[in-house]
Design a protein around this motif. Sequence first.
Motif, PDB file in Angstrom:
ATOM      1  N   LEU A 126      61.143  39.325 -15.954  1.00  0.00           N
ATOM      2  CA  LEU A 126      61.559  38.172 -15.152  1.00  0.00           C
ATOM      3  C   LEU A 126      63.044  38.179 -14.832  1.00  0.00           C
ATOM      4  CD1 LEU A 126      59.568  35.302 -16.943  1.00  0.00           C
ATOM      5  CD2 LEU A 126      58.891  36.644 -14.946  1.00  0.00           C
ATOM      6  N   GLY A 127      63.754  39.199 -15.269  1.00  0.00           N
ATOM      7  CA  GLY A 127      65.198  39.212 -15.033  1.00  0.00           C
ATOM      8  C   GLY A 127      65.910  38.131 -15.811  1.00  0.00           C
ATOM      9  N   ARG A 128      65.424  37.853 -17.011  1.00  0.00           N
ATOM     10  CA  ARG A 128      66.032  36.811 -17.846  1.00  0.00           C
ATOM     11  C   ARG A 128      66.549  37.424 -19.139  1.00  0.00           C
ATOM     12  NH1 ARG A 128      63.480  31.181 -18.004  1.00  0.00           N
ATOM     13  NH2 ARG A 128      62.823  30.728 -15.886  1.00  0.00           N
ATOM     14  N   ARG A 161      54.713  36.657 -11.371  1.00  0.00           N
ATOM     15  CA  ARG A 161      56.058  36.255 -11.793  1.00  0.00           C
ATOM     16  C   ARG A 161      56.375  34.793 -11.465  1.00  0.00           C
ATOM     17  NH1 ARG A 161      61.772  39.335 -11.098  1.00  0.00           N
ATOM     18  NH2 ARG A 161      63.050  37.537 -11.562  1.00  0.00           N
ATOM     19  N   ARG A 193      69.805  34.195 -21.001  1.00  0.00           N
ATOM     20  CA  ARG A 193      69.772  34.708 -19.622  1.00  0.00           C
ATOM     21  C   ARG A 193      71.204  34.965 -19.122  1.00  0.00           C
ATOM     22  NH1 ARG A 193      66.217  31.736 -15.038  1.00  0.00           N
ATOM     23  NH2 ARG A 193      66.290  33.364 -13.478  1.00  0.00           N
ATOM     24  N   GLU A 231      57.352  31.906 -14.135  1.00  0.00           N
ATOM     25  CA  GLU A 231      58.651  31.219 -14.025  1.00  0.00           C
ATOM     26  C   GLU A 231      58.442  29.705 -14.002  1.00  0.00           C
ATOM     27  OE1 GLU A 231      61.667  32.190 -14.194  1.00  0.00           O
ATOM     28  OE2 GLU A 231      61.924  34.225 -13.426  1.00  0.00           O
ATOM     29  N   ALA A 255      53.515  38.338 -16.549  1.00  0.00           N
ATOM     30  CA  ALA A 255      54.883  38.175 -16.034  1.00  0.00           C
ATOM     31  C   ALA A 255      55.146  39.170 -14.901  1.00  0.00           C
ATOM     32  CB  ALA A 255      55.891  38.373 -17.160  1.00  0.00           C
TER      33      ALA A 255
END
Lengths: 163, 429
Positions: A105-107, B132, A54, B136, B128
């Motif tokens: 997820l922006g990871r 989300r 990440r 997470e 996802a």
Amino acid sequence: MIGSLPVLAGMGNELRGDDAVGLLVLRAVRLMAPDAGRYVELGDDLARLLDEWRDAPVAVVVDAMAGGGHPGQIHVLADPGAAEASAISAHGLELSTIIGVGVELGRSPRRLIILAIEGDRFGLGEAMGPGVAAAIAPAARLAYNLLTSIARTADAGASSGTT
Amino acid sequence: MSPGKVSVPVLARLEGEAALDLKLRGGRVTDLTLRVYEPPRLFEPILVGRDMRDAPDITARICGICPVAHLVSSCNALESACGATIPAEMRDLRRLLYCGEWIESHVLHAFLLHAPDFLGLDDVLQIARTHRELVEKALRLKKLGNDIVAAVGGREIHPINVKVGGFYRVPAAAGLKALLPEIEWGCDAAEELALFTGTLPFPDFEQPYAFAALRDPDRCAIEDGLVATSFGPTFPPSEYEARFREEHVGHSNALHSVTASGEPYQVGPLARYTLNSAQLGDRCLSAAAAAGLGPECRNPYRSITVRMVEVLYACLEARRLVAAYVEPKHPSVAVHPAAGTGCGCSEAPRGVLYHRYRIDGRGRIESVQLRPPTAQNLRTIESDLRALAPTLADSPPAILARQCENAVRNYDPCISCATHFLTVRVHRE
């Protein structure tokens, strides 16, 4: 610290012949340059990558592939999408899936490079073939160069962006 | 309905490779085979002739998802063979390690593989996107499980710190205590995720299962115990092979387990919950009730909720064990080889994992028997499919195949252990 260092991840199963090559390349680089980045050995649990890579300036993932090419042939995939990455060998949740989830997820790392090394001996208990074994050293040099050069570029970019 | 056949060549989101062939005639199932075509992995013969101390680490390599289960069942069996008694603090450390494995395995299955089935989604990519925050939270909870395994076992995957007699090294108290804030968060997160699963739409599909699970009089059995069943008396692991036998079936490389009278039985979350739910404690039982569970559960689709209640239990147990942890003076006790046979069980995330070893006086392994939970559940999975398929006989092949896949996924089958796993073909005649 996670996020600030380049990441080198090696995937594979040491008990399945050529499939061990990702792990062996990682260990060769770590021996050569223990402080060049974060080293992540992966077996079945690729979901770990979502934490490990990440925000990293660059993540280089090394794995074996069964693409029908010459054993030991090295492919470089730069910033692959989920579909492109699906040709790489699968370990539970596939790498392509993890790449996709990372995007959702922006990871994700800022740059992702996959080194895929062709193999043809994946049976349980098989020895690694000579072609793949011979590819370990050049793949390790390539991985190290990618890791350090892209990280430097990213650092420079980050610096120039703040001035 | 017109006669015919439906084929689902590969069942997705399962660990391993297998296929399902289904023949239907006039809405009736005329043939159904769950084909496990992954080749036999031959771990048992690999062990014969080796030193008994090799067995835990070698068998742990059978599976990257449940290595702790193999480590612990193997040690239980070998310690039993040698007449060794493991101190309570070692048992507690193994229990803590096991809590980590339950958390990581259950959360991975429940939210990355199983939940999409109930939400009309194809896979984890879609969940996802649409849920989300949920994903997470699940990923953070899964990481907690990994961290617990790493702290006790030395690394997240294929932990290396477990040995016959205890551990190679005791974990530092400071390292374990540092996990407490995250474990505390994990308790709340697990409860919240368990409650979420209660909101999912479950088919009405109760089945008259025969259950088997470990039992400990003092606490929910995880790292060892006697074998309790819903259909007979409780018995020690040494009677396992007399109570449950294995049958070879032509269509599967994995042996099928049945009771001594030839009936299918089920191990795993539903069995543990139905046989031992009273031991889960108030907080877990309240969460279970709020998520729609009664004191028993015979609907395999609700296994997602049971798994998350078990994750809550594992988090609470981890918190208790870590808070009370004091570094033992010695990491292990001496185990002296003695000629004989030892049997050991533990509760892998997917159910009872049985190991049996016969060793000689020098500790050399003479024979081995391993019974992973997925192999024990295969006959029951086929029974579920036989009950389900007629209700879907008029559905388009794609829907029928997907519903069959969902039914199989209820069991979180690990074909790597059973020998590997799924492709589905349905034939309408």
